[in-house]
Design a protein around this motif. Structure first.
Motif, PDB file in Angstrom:
ATOM      1  N   THR A 182     -10.103  -2.564  -0.244  1.00 36.06           N
ATOM      2  CA  THR A 182      -9.531  -1.146  -0.689  1.00 36.06           C
ATOM      3  C   THR A 182      -9.840  -0.442   0.589  1.00 36.06           C
ATOM      4  O   THR A 182     -10.712  -0.715   1.420  1.00 36.06           O
ATOM      5  CB  THR A 182     -10.229  -0.351  -1.924  1.00 36.06           C
ATOM      6  N   THR A 183      -9.212   0.851   0.792  1.00 36.44           N
ATOM      7  CA  THR A 183      -9.334   1.645   2.000  1.00 36.44           C
ATOM      8  C   THR A 183     -10.725   2.258   1.965  1.00 36.44           C
ATOM      9  O   THR A 183     -11.133   2.546   3.102  1.00 36.44           O
ATOM     10  CB  THR A 183      -8.026   2.787   1.780  1.00 36.44           C
ATOM     11  N   ASP A 184     -11.277   2.460   0.935  1.00 36.88           N
ATOM     12  CA  ASP A 184     -12.656   2.938   1.198  1.00 36.88           C
ATOM     13  C   ASP A 184     -13.812   1.997   1.279  1.00 36.88           C
ATOM     14  O   ASP A 184     -15.041   2.398   1.162  1.00 36.88           O
ATOM     15  CB  ASP A 184     -12.949   4.026  -0.045  1.00 36.88           C
ATOM     16  N   ASN A 185     -13.234   0.838   1.400  1.00 37.34           N
ATOM     17  CA  ASN A 185     -14.119  -0.410   1.404  1.00 37.34           C
ATOM     18  C   ASN A 185     -15.202  -0.687   0.407  1.00 37.34           C
ATOM     19  O   ASN A 185     -16.227  -1.065   0.666  1.00 37.34           O
ATOM     20  CB  ASN A 185     -14.800  -0.379   2.756  1.00 37.34           C
ATOM     21  N   LYS A 186     -14.920   0.080  -0.699  1.00 37.88           N
ATOM     22  CA  LYS A 186     -15.632  -0.102  -1.824  1.00 37.88           C
ATOM     23  C   LYS A 186     -15.623  -1.350  -2.680  1.00 37.88           C
ATOM     24  O   LYS A 186     -16.407  -2.057  -3.433  1.00 37.88           O
ATOM     25  CB  LYS A 186     -15.435   0.918  -3.034  1.00 37.88           C
ATOM     26  N   SER A 243       0.842  -1.307  -0.016  1.00 37.46           N
ATOM     27  CA  SER A 243      -0.034  -0.018  -0.016  1.00 37.46           C
ATOM     28  C   SER A 243       0.979   1.404  -0.007  1.00 37.46           C
ATOM     29  O   SER A 243       1.901   1.251   0.588  1.00 37.46           O
ATOM     30  CB  SER A 243      -0.826  -0.116   1.313  1.00 37.46           C
ATOM     31  N   PRO A 244       0.573   2.424  -0.675  1.00 37.19           N
ATOM     32  CA  PRO A 244       1.233   3.543  -0.722  1.00 37.19           C
ATOM     33  C   PRO A 244       1.332   4.037   0.727  1.00 37.19           C
ATOM     34  O   PRO A 244       2.367   4.765   1.090  1.00 37.19           O
ATOM     35  CB  PRO A 244       0.515   4.527  -1.190  1.00 37.19           C
ATOM     36  N   ALA A 245       0.346   3.727   1.788  1.00 37.22           N
ATOM     37  CA  ALA A 245       0.529   4.306   3.009  1.00 37.22           C
ATOM     38  C   ALA A 245       1.196   3.229   3.998  1.00 37.22           C
ATOM     39  O   ALA A 245       1.345   3.616   5.115  1.00 37.22           O
ATOM     40  CB  ALA A 245      -0.858   4.506   3.464  1.00 37.22           C
ATOM     41  N   ALA A 246       1.763   2.257   3.634  1.00 43.51           N
ATOM     42  CA  ALA A 246       2.630   1.179   4.101  1.00 43.51           C
ATOM     43  C   ALA A 246       3.650   1.977   5.038  1.00 43.51           C
ATOM     44  O   ALA A 246       4.342   2.998   4.424  1.00 43.51           O
ATOM     45  CB  ALA A 246       2.968   0.052   3.532  1.00 43.51           C
ATOM     46  N   ASP A 247       4.291   1.243   6.146  1.00 45.78           N
ATOM     47  CA  ASP A 247       5.590   1.669   6.673  1.00 45.78           C
ATOM     48  C   ASP A 247       6.682   1.748   5.578  1.00 45.78           C
ATOM     49  O   ASP A 247       6.692   1.008   4.618  1.00 45.78           O
ATOM     50  CB  ASP A 247       5.993   0.760   7.738  1.00 45.78           C
ATOM     51  N   ALA A 248       7.441   2.795   5.763  1.00 46.93           N
ATOM     52  CA  ALA A 248       8.417   3.183   4.922  1.00 46.93           C
ATOM     53  C   ALA A 248       9.510   1.968   4.566  1.00 46.93           C
ATOM     54  O   ALA A 248       9.987   1.615   3.502  1.00 46.93           O
ATOM     55  CB  ALA A 248       9.409   4.549   5.067  1.00 46.93           C
ATOM     56  N   GLN A 249       9.531   1.105   5.561  1.00 45.16           N
ATOM     57  CA  GLN A 249      10.408  -0.145   5.449  1.00 45.16           C
ATOM     58  C   GLN A 249      10.069  -1.124   4.361  1.00 45.16           C
ATOM     59  O   GLN A 249      10.639  -1.866   3.829  1.00 45.16           O
ATOM     60  CB  GLN A 249      10.627  -0.847   6.652  1.00 45.16           C
ATOM     61  N   TYR A 250       8.809  -1.005   4.067  1.00 44.73           N
ATOM     62  CA  TYR A 250       8.115  -1.687   3.004  1.00 44.73           C
ATOM     63  C   TYR A 250       8.043  -1.307   1.591  1.00 44.73           C
ATOM     64  O   TYR A 250       7.675  -1.852   0.705  1.00 44.73           O
ATOM     65  CB  TYR A 250       6.802  -2.411   3.360  1.00 44.73           C
ATOM     66  N   GLY A 305      -0.113  12.549  -3.975  1.00 43.94           N
ATOM     67  CA  GLY A 305      -1.529  12.083  -3.857  1.00 43.94           C
ATOM     68  C   GLY A 305      -1.705  10.668  -3.595  1.00 43.94           C
ATOM     69  O   GLY A 305      -2.757  10.107  -3.537  1.00 43.94           O
ATOM     70  N   VAL A 306      -0.753   9.932  -3.859  1.00 48.37           N
ATOM     71  CA  VAL A 306      -0.617   8.337  -3.805  1.00 48.37           C
ATOM     72  C   VAL A 306      -0.516   7.992  -2.562  1.00 48.37           C
ATOM     73  O   VAL A 306       0.416   8.035  -1.873  1.00 48.37           O
ATOM     74  CB  VAL A 306       0.230   7.685  -4.825  1.00 48.37           C
ATOM     75  N   ASN A 307      -1.627   7.927  -1.637  1.00 50.10           N
ATOM     76  CA  ASN A 307      -1.468   7.420  -0.089  1.00 50.10           C
ATOM     77  C   ASN A 307      -2.482   6.656   0.426  1.00 50.10           C
ATOM     78  O   ASN A 307      -2.983   6.664   1.725  1.00 50.10           O
ATOM     79  CB  ASN A 307      -1.407   8.846   0.513  1.00 50.10           C
ATOM     80  N   ARG A 308      -3.105   5.905  -0.478  1.00 49.39           N
ATOM     81  CA  ARG A 308      -4.044   4.756   0.099  1.00 49.39           C
ATOM     82  C   ARG A 308      -3.504   3.707   1.028  1.00 49.39           C
ATOM     83  O   ARG A 308      -2.519   3.242   0.713  1.00 49.39           O
ATOM     84  CB  ARG A 308      -4.969   4.244  -0.988  1.00 49.39           C
ATOM     85  N   SER A 309      -4.299   3.117   2.020  1.00 46.67           N
ATOM     86  CA  SER A 309      -3.844   2.240   2.785  1.00 46.67           C
ATOM     87  C   SER A 309      -4.883   0.694   2.663  1.00 46.67           C
ATOM     88  O   SER A 309      -5.793   0.764   3.029  1.00 46.67           O
ATOM     89  CB  SER A 309      -3.906   2.611   4.238  1.00 46.67           C
ATOM     90  N   THR A 310      -4.270  -0.010   1.806  1.00 45.56           N
ATOM     91  CA  THR A 310      -5.080  -1.067   1.428  1.00 45.56           C
ATOM     92  C   THR A 310      -4.665  -2.377   2.040  1.00 45.56           C
ATOM     93  O   THR A 310      -3.576  -2.528   2.372  1.00 45.56           O
ATOM     94  CB  THR A 310      -4.736  -1.504  -0.121  1.00 45.56           C
ATOM     95  N   PRO A 358      -2.567  -6.940   7.412  1.00 43.85           N
ATOM     96  CA  PRO A 358      -1.649  -5.995   7.043  1.00 43.85           C
ATOM     97  C   PRO A 358      -1.926  -5.194   5.800  1.00 43.85           C
ATOM     98  O   PRO A 358      -2.651  -5.568   4.841  1.00 43.85           O
ATOM     99  CB  PRO A 358      -0.290  -6.576   7.063  1.00 43.85           C
ATOM    100  N   ASN A 359      -1.190  -3.948   5.611  1.00 46.17           N
ATOM    101  CA  ASN A 359      -1.281  -3.307   4.208  1.00 46.17           C
ATOM    102  C   ASN A 359       0.008  -3.461   3.411  1.00 46.17           C
ATOM    103  O   ASN A 359       0.491  -2.576   2.827  1.00 46.17           O
ATOM    104  CB  ASN A 359      -1.550  -1.786   4.492  1.00 46.17           C
ATOM    105  N   TYR A 360       0.297  -4.484   3.511  1.00 47.03           N
ATOM    106  CA  TYR A 360       1.617  -4.959   2.304  1.00 47.03           C
ATOM    107  C   TYR A 360       1.601  -6.148   2.366  1.00 47.03           C
ATOM    108  O   TYR A 360       1.174  -7.135   3.321  1.00 47.03           O
ATOM    109  CB  TYR A 360       3.211  -4.407   2.979  1.00 47.03           C
TER     110      TYR A 360
END
Lengths: 328, 130
Positions: free
Chosen positions: A299-303, A226-233, A242-247, A283-285
């Motif tokens: 997806t982060t918006d649960n859609k 996920s773009p919002a995952a911890d930087a180590q991943y 603008g790419v910041n979703r947590s999937t 997890p998001n990775y």
């Protein structure tokens, strides 16, 4: 007195056993009546869920005694008009000794007219089996569809056979998307597409995952993060603005859905799998992915929930993925 | 004739008696045996994809009653499946019925091994680290 009673008891016992054994006797096989009129039969050859844009295949057989005449036409009426690519084959097939299906032309190519697909026979035959390919149209998604197969003979008789109803899945499918490290690396579930460095900024809000490959550590390799995952991943990754979703992702191995993998017939993901899976604590990775592995995704918006399957991976940092998506 | 009937009853009674269980069972329906051995022989930790997440073999200390397991980088410790191999006739408490959460590295989970005779109980601490 007593010996008499006991003898009667044994006699009764023997009769009971005899009756039991007699009741187990198989009924004699009776040779069925020979076909005396136009008859037909049908099977659905496609297995698994019925997904919009994909075909459902049937085999429709019809026959009448030679003395009664020949087959004039065959047609299928679907309750929802088929999409582009719907046709009734104008070849009949037989299986040769090598096990191959050999076509024999029996009529003119089929014509679609609204709900109906028809083949007119132009050879003198009293038996044929035609394949019908129904491309599931978008408007059938989530609905049921039924089919009426029918045939007519030169003696004026006709026969028909109903198939269905078949439920059309709510899932979407997209196959063979190429991803590569540092370029075509941005995956959108909403669009079921992969964006590259050039196209990603314009679609930033729809990017759910980043594909990356790192040879070291050896436990990283191919990953969907996920773009919002911890930087180590996301080592060394600079995301477009603008790419910041947590999937949410959950790794799976050996879930080779046939529609995605096209191997191992008999394994299918269905709507119900997406409805029931709980990814709340996922997890998001997902790192260390391999060929034939997959990930469940929410997806982060649960859609959407989705399943991404890795058809193949390449050690130079690229992969081919396919996905099934279910709108919640 | 009476003797024949009597004989039949005797045979049936013996048959029923032959089906009687000899050894007691515990609350889980498992046989309670005479074995007092109580230890963990092997330990495995599987990820959500049922593939091992260990980076090396788990170190089991049967004296200190600890299991040290090192896991791969990026392991989702909230969703892992531990597998214990126990000495014969032992059982584990609590039972493992699905995925487990090992993400609280500061507070290792403890599982108790119960011997076959159900008299010896040994708690094992599972220490996970990256």
């Amino acid at each position: 007195m007593y010996p008499l009673l006991i003898n009667r008891f044994y006699a009764l016992l023997i009769i009971s056993f005899t009756c039991l054994i007699a009741s187990c006797k198989k009924e004699e096989y009776a040779i069925p009546d020979p076909v005396s009129e136009l008859t037909n039969d049908c099977i659905k050859r496609t297995l698994g869920p019925n997904i919009a844009t994909m075909p459902i295949e049937f085999a429709y057989a019809m026959a009448l005694p030679k003395s009664k005449g020949k087959i004039i036409s065959a047609q299928v009426e679907a309750s929802i008009a088929g999409g582009t690519g719907t046709y009734l084959e104008h070849n009949s097939y037989f299986t040769n000794p090598s096990g191959q299906d050999v076509p024999v032309r029996v009529g003119t190519p089929s014509v679609n007219d609204g709900l109906t697909t028809k083949v007119n026979f132009n050879v003198d035959t009293n038996a044929a089996t035609l394949r019908y390919y129904y491309t599931i149209p978008e408007e059938a998604r989530g609905k049921t569809v039924t089919f009426t197969f029918s045939s007519t003979a030169s003696d004026g008789s006709s026969a028909s056979y109903k198939m269905g109803p078949y439920t059309i899945s709510k899932m979407d499918i997209k196959r063979n998307l190429a991803v590569s490290n540092g370029n075509a690396a941005y995956v959108s579930i909403e669009d079921m597409a992969v964006y590259n460095n050039t196209t990603a900024p314009a679609n930033a809000a729809k990017i759910d995952l980043v594909y990356l490959f790192r040879a070291t550590p050896t436990t990283f390799l191919h990953a969907l993060v996920s773009p919002a995952a911890d930087a180590q991943y996301l080592p060394g990754v600079t995301l477009p603005a603008g790419v910041n979703r947590s999937t949410k992702l959950r790794k799976v191995f050996n879930l080779q859905d046939y529609n995605l993998a096209r191997i191992n017939v008999g394994l299918y993901i269905e709507d119900r799998d997406f409805q029931e899976i709980n990814l709340a604590d996922a997890p998001n990775y997902a790192i260390a992915l391999r060929a034939e592995a997959g990930t469940w995704i929410q997806t982060t918006d649960n859609k959407y929930r989705a399943y991404i399957y890795l058809n193949s991976v390449n050690a130079n940092g690229s992969a081919v993925i396919s996905m099934l998506r279910y709108a919640l | 004739m009476y003797s024949k009937i009597l004989c039949s009853f005797l045979v049936i009674s013996v048959l029923f008696a032959g089906c009687k269980k000899d050894l007691p069972v515990d609350e889980d329906g498992l046989l309670i045996t005479g074995r007092a051995e109580c230890y963990v022989g092997n330990f495995e930790l599987l990820g959500s994809d049922f593939v091992t997440v260990r980076s090396k073999a788990a170190v089991i200390d049967t004296v200190a009653q600890t299991i040290n397991v090192e896991v791969l980088f990026g392991t989702d410790l909230k969703n892992v499946y531990p597998q214990f191999s126990l000495a014969s006739d032992c059982k584990l408490e609590p039972k493992i019925v699905g995925k487990q959460d090992f993400s609280d590295l500061a507070n290792p989970k403890t599982f108790t091994v119960v011997s076959g005779n159900r008299l010896v109980r040994k708690p094992y601490k599972v220490i996970v680290k990256f």
